[in-house]
Design a protein around this motif. Structure first.
Motif, PDB file in Angstrom:
ATOM      1  N   GLU A 140       0.854  -1.183   0.000  1.00  0.00           N
ATOM      2  CA  GLU A 140       0.000   0.000   0.000  1.00  0.00           C
ATOM      3  C   GLU A 140       0.893   1.238   0.000  1.00  0.00           C
ATOM      4  N   THR A 141       0.686   2.117  -0.961  1.00  0.00           N
ATOM      5  CA  THR A 141       1.441   3.363  -1.027  1.00  0.00           C
ATOM      6  C   THR A 141       0.519   4.505  -0.626  1.00  0.00           C
ATOM      7  N   LEU A 142       0.983   5.296   0.320  1.00  0.00           N
ATOM      8  CA  LEU A 142       0.213   6.431   0.826  1.00  0.00           C
ATOM      9  C   LEU A 142       0.908   7.724   0.416  1.00  0.00           C
ATOM     10  N   GLU A 143       0.132   8.655  -0.116  1.00  0.00           N
ATOM     11  CA  GLU A 143       0.683   9.941  -0.517  1.00  0.00           C
ATOM     12  C   GLU A 143       0.090  11.042   0.357  1.00  0.00           C
ATOM     13  N   PHE A 144       0.928  11.981   0.736  1.00  0.00           N
ATOM     14  CA  PHE A 144       0.533  13.094   1.580  1.00  0.00           C
ATOM     15  C   PHE A 144       0.846  14.384   0.827  1.00  0.00           C
ATOM     16  N   PRO A 145      -0.186  15.044   0.309  1.00  0.00           N
ATOM     17  CA  PRO A 145       0.062  16.242  -0.497  1.00  0.00           C
ATOM     18  C   PRO A 145       0.749  17.339   0.310  1.00  0.00           C
ATOM     19  N   LEU A 146       1.638  18.011  -0.350  1.00  0.00           N
ATOM     20  CA  LEU A 146       2.327  19.138   0.274  1.00  0.00           C
ATOM     21  C   LEU A 146       1.446  20.370   0.208  1.00  0.00           C
ATOM     22  N   PRO A 147       1.591  21.272   1.163  1.00  0.00           N
ATOM     23  CA  PRO A 147       0.832  22.529   1.069  1.00  0.00           C
ATOM     24  C   PRO A 147       1.332  23.324  -0.136  1.00  0.00           C
ATOM     25  N   PRO A 148       0.459  24.136  -0.714  1.00  0.00           N
ATOM     26  CA  PRO A 148       0.907  24.924  -1.873  1.00  0.00           C
ATOM     27  C   PRO A 148       1.953  25.955  -1.455  1.00  0.00           C
ATOM     28  N   VAL A 149       2.835  26.249  -2.383  1.00  0.00           N
ATOM     29  CA  VAL A 149       3.846  27.282  -2.145  1.00  0.00           C
ATOM     30  C   VAL A 149       3.159  28.629  -2.352  1.00  0.00           C
ATOM     31  N   GLN A 150       3.262  29.491  -1.351  1.00  0.00           N
ATOM     32  CA  GLN A 150       2.620  30.801  -1.440  1.00  0.00           C
ATOM     33  C   GLN A 150       3.325  31.664  -2.473  1.00  0.00           C
ATOM     34  N   TYR A 157      15.103  23.549  -0.377  1.00  0.00           N
ATOM     35  CA  TYR A 157      15.252  22.100  -0.443  1.00  0.00           C
ATOM     36  C   TYR A 157      13.942  21.449  -0.884  1.00  0.00           C
ATOM     37  N   PRO A 158      14.013  20.278  -1.502  1.00  0.00           N
ATOM     38  CA  PRO A 158      12.800  19.581  -1.937  1.00  0.00           C
ATOM     39  C   PRO A 158      11.861  19.317  -0.754  1.00  0.00           C
ATOM     40  N   ASN A 159      10.578  19.558  -0.961  1.00  0.00           N
ATOM     41  CA  ASN A 159       9.506  19.312   0.009  1.00  0.00           C
ATOM     42  C   ASN A 159       9.612  20.141   1.276  1.00  0.00           C
ATOM     43  N   GLN A 160      10.440  21.154   1.273  1.00  0.00           N
ATOM     44  CA  GLN A 160      10.653  21.962   2.477  1.00  0.00           C
ATOM     45  C   GLN A 160       9.353  22.602   2.968  1.00  0.00           C
ATOM     46  N   GLN A 161       8.433  22.890   2.072  1.00  0.00           N
ATOM     47  CA  GLN A 161       7.173  23.498   2.506  1.00  0.00           C
ATOM     48  C   GLN A 161       6.382  22.545   3.405  1.00  0.00           C
ATOM     49  N   GLY A 162       6.670  21.247   3.363  1.00  0.00           N
ATOM     50  CA  GLY A 162       6.025  20.283   4.250  1.00  0.00           C
ATOM     51  C   GLY A 162       6.369  20.510   5.710  1.00  0.00           C
ATOM     52  N   SER A 164       6.099  23.133   7.176  1.00  0.00           N
ATOM     53  CA  SER A 164       5.133  24.091   7.726  1.00  0.00           C
ATOM     54  C   SER A 164       4.114  23.372   8.623  1.00  0.00           C
ATOM     55  N   TYR A 165       3.880  22.074   8.392  1.00  0.00           N
ATOM     56  CA  TYR A 165       2.987  21.314   9.275  1.00  0.00           C
ATOM     57  C   TYR A 165       3.538  21.296  10.702  1.00  0.00           C
ATOM     58  N   GLN A 166       4.844  21.187  10.845  1.00  0.00           N
ATOM     59  CA  GLN A 166       5.454  21.208  12.175  1.00  0.00           C
ATOM     60  C   GLN A 166       5.282  22.589  12.812  1.00  0.00           C
ATOM     61  N   ILE A 167       5.455  23.611  12.035  1.00  0.00           N
ATOM     62  CA  ILE A 167       5.324  24.975  12.545  1.00  0.00           C
ATOM     63  C   ILE A 167       3.906  25.207  13.047  1.00  0.00           C
TER      64      ILE A 167
END
Length: 170
Positions: A140-150, A157-162, A164-167
């Motif tokens: 099973e492959t699960l994908e988690f969309p990244l938030p859009p870049v404002q 860095y790749p996927n760095q906008q992700g 922001s969930y921690q923030i």
């Protein structure tokens, strides 16, 4: 892991490496500024193993690596054994581009955090369906969309906008 989908964790393999072309005078290679591979990127591999093994304290750690011209570590390999059973093989490097993936193997399957593993947007869970050595597995492959870049924002860095969930969580 907590739901037992892959059974008991037996081994973790994690790597994070990139070709760092920063000058020796940069933060990356400055000892007083906390430079070096372990503090900058190796910590992500250690965190992956720590999380997979539920925060267990390691029973032993073997490490090898190399110090660069400025005295900071430029790459390293760690082999970690846990008192509750299991081990981790961890690699970090400022001298080579690696896949930057993490795989957690359990007694009944595995979980792979796809690249970039320090902020992945996809993982694959493989559950062994048969007890036979060459038995079948359910994947099973699960994908988690990244938030859009404002608008007007850029990332280094790749996927760095992700991150922001921690923030937002803090």
């Amino acid at each position: 892991i907590a739901e037992g989908d892959i059974g008991s964790v037996v081994h973790v393999q994690s790597d994070f490496g990139f070709m760092c072309n920063d000058p020796d005078s940069s933060r990356m290679f400055s000892k007083p500024l906390g430079g070096g591979g372990l503090l900058d990127i190796g910590c992500y591999t250690i965190d992956a193993a720590t999380c997979a093994f539920g925060g267990q304290t390691p029973a032993s750690v073997m490490a090898s690596g190399r110090l660069g011209d400025t005295g900071v570590d430029v790459y390293g390999n760690l082999i970690v054994d846990y008192s509750g059973g299991g081990s981790a093989s961890l690699l970090y490097s400022l001298c080579a581009q690696t896949e930057e993936a993490t795989t957690i193997w359990g007694t009944h399957g595995s979980i792979k955090l796809h690249s970039p593993a320090h902020c992945p947007s996809m993982l694959t869970v493989q559950r062994r369906v048969s007890a036979q050595r060459t038995g079948t597995a359910e994947t099973e492959t699960l994908e988690f969309p990244l938030p859009p870049v404002q608008d007007g924002c850029s990332y280094n860095y790749p996927n760095q906008q992700g991150l922001s969930y921690q923030i937002q969580a803090v």
